[in-house]
Design a protein around this motif. Sequence first.
Motif, PDB file in Angstrom:
ATOM      1  N   THR A 112      45.622  75.929  43.898  1.00  0.00           N
ATOM      2  CA  THR A 112      46.806  76.108  44.727  1.00  0.00           C
ATOM      3  C   THR A 112      48.097  75.935  43.938  1.00  0.00           C
ATOM      4  O   THR A 112      48.958  76.807  43.945  1.00  0.00           O
ATOM      5  CB  THR A 112      46.777  75.102  45.887  1.00  0.00           C
ATOM      6  N   HIS A 113      48.269  74.784  43.299  1.00  0.00           N
ATOM      7  CA  HIS A 113      49.481  74.489  42.540  1.00  0.00           C
ATOM      8  C   HIS A 113      50.719  74.719  43.407  1.00  0.00           C
ATOM      9  O   HIS A 113      51.651  75.418  43.021  1.00  0.00           O
ATOM     10  CB  HIS A 113      49.554  75.325  41.258  1.00  0.00           C
ATOM     11  N   ARG A 114      50.683  74.121  44.586  1.00  0.00           N
ATOM     12  CA  ARG A 114      51.812  74.292  45.491  1.00  0.00           C
ATOM     13  C   ARG A 114      52.945  73.334  45.143  1.00  0.00           C
ATOM     14  O   ARG A 114      52.717  72.245  44.635  1.00  0.00           O
ATOM     15  CB  ARG A 114      51.358  74.063  46.930  1.00  0.00           C
ATOM     16  N   LEU A 115      54.145  73.752  45.447  1.00  0.00           N
ATOM     17  CA  LEU A 115      55.328  72.931  45.280  1.00  0.00           C
ATOM     18  C   LEU A 115      55.784  72.499  46.665  1.00  0.00           C
ATOM     19  O   LEU A 115      56.074  73.341  47.519  1.00  0.00           O
ATOM     20  CB  LEU A 115      56.431  73.738  44.590  1.00  0.00           C
ATOM     21  N   ARG A 116      55.834  71.179  46.888  1.00  0.00           N
ATOM     22  CA  ARG A 116      56.248  70.665  48.189  1.00  0.00           C
ATOM     23  C   ARG A 116      57.577  69.946  48.022  1.00  0.00           C
ATOM     24  O   ARG A 116      57.739  69.140  47.112  1.00  0.00           O
ATOM     25  CB  ARG A 116      55.200  69.699  48.740  1.00  0.00           C
ATOM     26  N   ARG A 117      58.505  70.221  48.921  1.00  0.00           N
ATOM     27  CA  ARG A 117      59.829  69.613  48.851  1.00  0.00           C
ATOM     28  C   ARG A 117      60.116  68.841  50.133  1.00  0.00           C
ATOM     29  O   ARG A 117      59.837  69.329  51.225  1.00  0.00           O
ATOM     30  CB  ARG A 117      60.912  70.679  48.655  1.00  0.00           C
ATOM     31  N   LEU A 118      60.679  67.667  49.968  1.00  0.00           N
ATOM     32  CA  LEU A 118      61.146  66.880  51.105  1.00  0.00           C
ATOM     33  C   LEU A 118      62.625  66.591  50.895  1.00  0.00           C
ATOM     34  O   LEU A 118      63.042  66.199  49.793  1.00  0.00           O
ATOM     35  CB  LEU A 118      60.367  65.564  51.221  1.00  0.00           C
ATOM     36  N   SER A 119      63.422  66.771  51.955  1.00  0.00           N
ATOM     37  CA  SER A 119      64.850  66.491  51.850  1.00  0.00           C
ATOM     38  C   SER A 119      65.393  66.113  53.223  1.00  0.00           C
ATOM     39  O   SER A 119      64.779  66.398  54.250  1.00  0.00           O
ATOM     40  CB  SER A 119      65.605  67.706  51.297  1.00  0.00           C
ATOM     41  N   GLY A 120      66.554  65.464  53.205  1.00  0.00           N
ATOM     42  CA  GLY A 120      67.165  65.045  54.458  1.00  0.00           C
ATOM     43  C   GLY A 120      66.449  63.851  55.063  1.00  0.00           C
ATOM     44  O   GLY A 120      65.887  63.012  54.358  1.00  0.00           O
ATOM     45  N   LEU A 121      66.445  63.757  56.388  1.00  0.00           N
ATOM     46  CA  LEU A 121      65.725  62.707  57.111  1.00  0.00           C
ATOM     47  C   LEU A 121      64.359  63.250  57.507  1.00  0.00           C
ATOM     48  O   LEU A 121      64.259  64.239  58.238  1.00  0.00           O
ATOM     49  CB  LEU A 121      66.506  62.284  58.354  1.00  0.00           C
ATOM     50  N   VAL A 122      63.306  62.609  57.007  1.00  0.00           N
ATOM     51  CA  VAL A 122      61.944  63.077  57.259  1.00  0.00           C
ATOM     52  C   VAL A 122      61.158  61.940  57.878  1.00  0.00           C
ATOM     53  O   VAL A 122      61.051  60.857  57.287  1.00  0.00           O
ATOM     54  CB  VAL A 122      61.257  63.549  55.960  1.00  0.00           C
ATOM     55  N   ARG A 123      60.600  62.182  59.060  1.00  0.00           N
ATOM     56  CA  ARG A 123      59.697  61.211  59.682  1.00  0.00           C
ATOM     57  C   ARG A 123      58.260  61.624  59.382  1.00  0.00           C
ATOM     58  O   ARG A 123      57.857  62.733  59.720  1.00  0.00           O
ATOM     59  CB  ARG A 123      59.950  61.124  61.186  1.00  0.00           C
ATOM     60  N   VAL A 124      57.529  60.730  58.759  1.00  0.00           N
ATOM     61  CA  VAL A 124      56.151  61.005  58.364  1.00  0.00           C
ATOM     62  C   VAL A 124      55.249  60.272  59.349  1.00  0.00           C
ATOM     63  O   VAL A 124      55.218  59.041  59.388  1.00  0.00           O
ATOM     64  CB  VAL A 124      55.874  60.550  56.922  1.00  0.00           C
ATOM     65  N   THR A 125      54.524  61.014  60.173  1.00  0.00           N
ATOM     66  CA  THR A 125      53.749  60.419  61.264  1.00  0.00           C
ATOM     67  C   THR A 125      52.257  60.330  60.970  1.00  0.00           C
ATOM     68  O   THR A 125      51.519  59.727  61.734  1.00  0.00           O
ATOM     69  CB  THR A 125      53.953  61.225  62.555  1.00  0.00           C
ATOM     70  N   GLU A 126      51.804  60.959  59.883  1.00  0.00           N
ATOM     71  CA  GLU A 126      50.415  60.810  59.465  1.00  0.00           C
ATOM     72  C   GLU A 126      50.366  60.820  57.943  1.00  0.00           C
ATOM     73  O   GLU A 126      51.287  61.334  57.285  1.00  0.00           O
ATOM     74  CB  GLU A 126      49.528  61.908  60.037  1.00  0.00           C
ATOM     75  N   THR A 127      49.323  60.220  57.384  1.00  0.00           N
ATOM     76  CA  THR A 127      49.238  60.054  55.937  1.00  0.00           C
ATOM     77  C   THR A 127      49.378  61.397  55.227  1.00  0.00           C
ATOM     78  O   THR A 127      48.692  62.364  55.549  1.00  0.00           O
ATOM     79  CB  THR A 127      47.916  59.361  55.564  1.00  0.00           C
ATOM     80  N   LEU A 128      50.295  61.424  54.273  1.00  0.00           N
ATOM     81  CA  LEU A 128      50.581  62.630  53.502  1.00  0.00           C
ATOM     82  C   LEU A 128      49.782  62.573  52.207  1.00  0.00           C
ATOM     83  O   LEU A 128      49.919  61.633  51.415  1.00  0.00           O
ATOM     84  CB  LEU A 128      52.073  62.709  53.198  1.00  0.00           C
ATOM     85  N   ARG A 129      48.943  63.583  51.976  1.00  0.00           N
ATOM     86  CA  ARG A 129      48.123  63.668  50.773  1.00  0.00           C
ATOM     87  C   ARG A 129      48.598  64.829  49.909  1.00  0.00           C
ATOM     88  O   ARG A 129      48.673  65.960  50.379  1.00  0.00           O
ATOM     89  CB  ARG A 129      46.647  63.844  51.144  1.00  0.00           C
ATOM     90  N   ILE A 130      48.878  64.543  48.664  1.00  0.00           N
ATOM     91  CA  ILE A 130      49.275  65.560  47.699  1.00  0.00           C
ATOM     92  C   ILE A 130      48.103  65.733  46.733  1.00  0.00           C
ATOM     93  O   ILE A 130      47.803  64.830  45.940  1.00  0.00           O
ATOM     94  CB  ILE A 130      50.542  65.153  46.920  1.00  0.00           C
ATOM     95  N   GLY A 178      69.114  61.680  48.079  1.00  0.00           N
ATOM     96  CA  GLY A 178      69.630  61.407  49.411  1.00  0.00           C
ATOM     97  C   GLY A 178      68.607  61.476  50.521  1.00  0.00           C
ATOM     98  O   GLY A 178      68.948  61.246  51.689  1.00  0.00           O
ATOM     99  N   THR A 179      67.351  61.772  50.209  1.00  0.00           N
ATOM    100  CA  THR A 179      66.310  61.875  51.239  1.00  0.00           C
ATOM    101  C   THR A 179      65.933  60.501  51.764  1.00  0.00           C
ATOM    102  O   THR A 179      65.821  59.530  51.000  1.00  0.00           O
ATOM    103  CB  THR A 179      65.063  62.562  50.655  1.00  0.00           C
ATOM    104  N   THR A 180      65.722  60.400  53.065  1.00  0.00           N
ATOM    105  CA  THR A 180      65.165  59.205  53.693  1.00  0.00           C
ATOM    106  C   THR A 180      63.825  59.557  54.312  1.00  0.00           C
ATOM    107  O   THR A 180      63.750  60.445  55.168  1.00  0.00           O
ATOM    108  CB  THR A 180      66.101  58.644  54.776  1.00  0.00           C
ATOM    109  N   LEU A 181      62.784  58.884  53.852  1.00  0.00           N
ATOM    110  CA  LEU A 181      61.458  59.042  54.443  1.00  0.00           C
ATOM    111  C   LEU A 181      61.201  57.834  55.334  1.00  0.00           C
ATOM    112  O   LEU A 181      61.194  56.690  54.858  1.00  0.00           O
ATOM    113  CB  LEU A 181      60.384  59.123  53.352  1.00  0.00           C
ATOM    114  N   ARG A 182      61.001  58.101  56.617  1.00  0.00           N
ATOM    115  CA  ARG A 182      60.694  57.030  57.568  1.00  0.00           C
ATOM    116  C   ARG A 182      59.215  57.171  57.931  1.00  0.00           C
ATOM    117  O   ARG A 182      58.819  58.143  58.584  1.00  0.00           O
ATOM    118  CB  ARG A 182      61.590  57.111  58.796  1.00  0.00           C
ATOM    119  N   LEU A 183      58.425  56.200  57.502  1.00  0.00           N
ATOM    120  CA  LEU A 183      56.981  56.278  57.659  1.00  0.00           C
ATOM    121  C   LEU A 183      56.539  55.488  58.890  1.00  0.00           C
ATOM    122  O   LEU A 183      56.947  54.330  59.087  1.00  0.00           O
ATOM    123  CB  LEU A 183      56.264  55.738  56.420  1.00  0.00           C
TER     124      LEU A 183
END
Length: 325
Positions: free
Chosen positions: A24-42, A53-58
């Motif tokens: 796959t070799h995907r590129l994932r970007r997170l920016s701004g205010l991000v609410r993470v509601t389930e475990t994120l696997r890379i 400036g990104t805020t991740l609220r887990l």
Amino acid sequence: VPWQAGTAIRPATAWHPWRYPAPTHRLRRLSGLVRVTETLRIPAGDTLIIAPGTTLRLAPDVSIISKGLVWARGTAAQPIRIVDDVPGRPWGALVFFGPGADGSVVEYADIAEGGGALVDRVEYIGMVNVHRARGLVFDHVTFRDNVRSDDTFHALHASVTIRNSRFLRANGDAIDFDISSGTITGNTITDSGNDGMDLMTATPWISDNVITGSADKGISIGEASRPVIFNNRISGGARGIEVKDRSAPLILNNDLDDNGVALRERRKNWRYGGGPFATIMATAFRRSGPVEHDSLSRRTLWQTVGLDTLEEAAPAMMPDLGWLY
């Protein structure tokens, strides 16, 4: 697709869509205010980029598990924040796992209120964990107020650089290196619930750190560790430095002040076959309690104020070690 007459047969090592998943070799970007509601696997091969400036609220017990490269480079003006989404209920762990995460970078970030995790039957005992990955860099990061987990930062079979960072109010150990190496330099560690640094079979370079108010040891050196500990200041802890179990540190040009016990040397785990053998040079132990030394421990001293010289003689005895830099 059926083979057609005259088609060349591919080598056995070639990629076949019915045998292996496509890379796959995907590129994932997170920016701004991000609410993470389930475990994120890379997965390995993917890259996670977290913008300045990104805020991740887990959410509670949610983790980020990366087996791929992580590029989280905030700035002084726009730091990255990883915090809880529900006050009082900790998120899980931030994990860098395996060689796919080699070379990951976290800069100018605030990471707080995590609680460790059990994910895919692997226990992560730190709020931030590096397992079996090399060359990671954490620079200008504030690690603070982890709960439930023993460690704020845990490295296992890893090589990590931690520099110019702050560790505040660790629930247990602020930094725990197990069978790991790297560099720990220019950091401040304040009010740890247990040790400022805990080393097991580890060989890091530790320099220019300020460790204050540790409930147990400022630096704990155990299980055959061989670190270099240079130009650190350790104060206000129950114990300044503890050396044990066949560890052989070089402790050079440090200042330890106002600790309950200045230095403790002992055999704790009989499996390692004996006590430690520390080399302590040009280091001052001031206004601290007695040295604790068992019969299995040995040490080499040179111009060590408070152990082989008088504290009053410190200005005259301490050499100029500027050339070491």
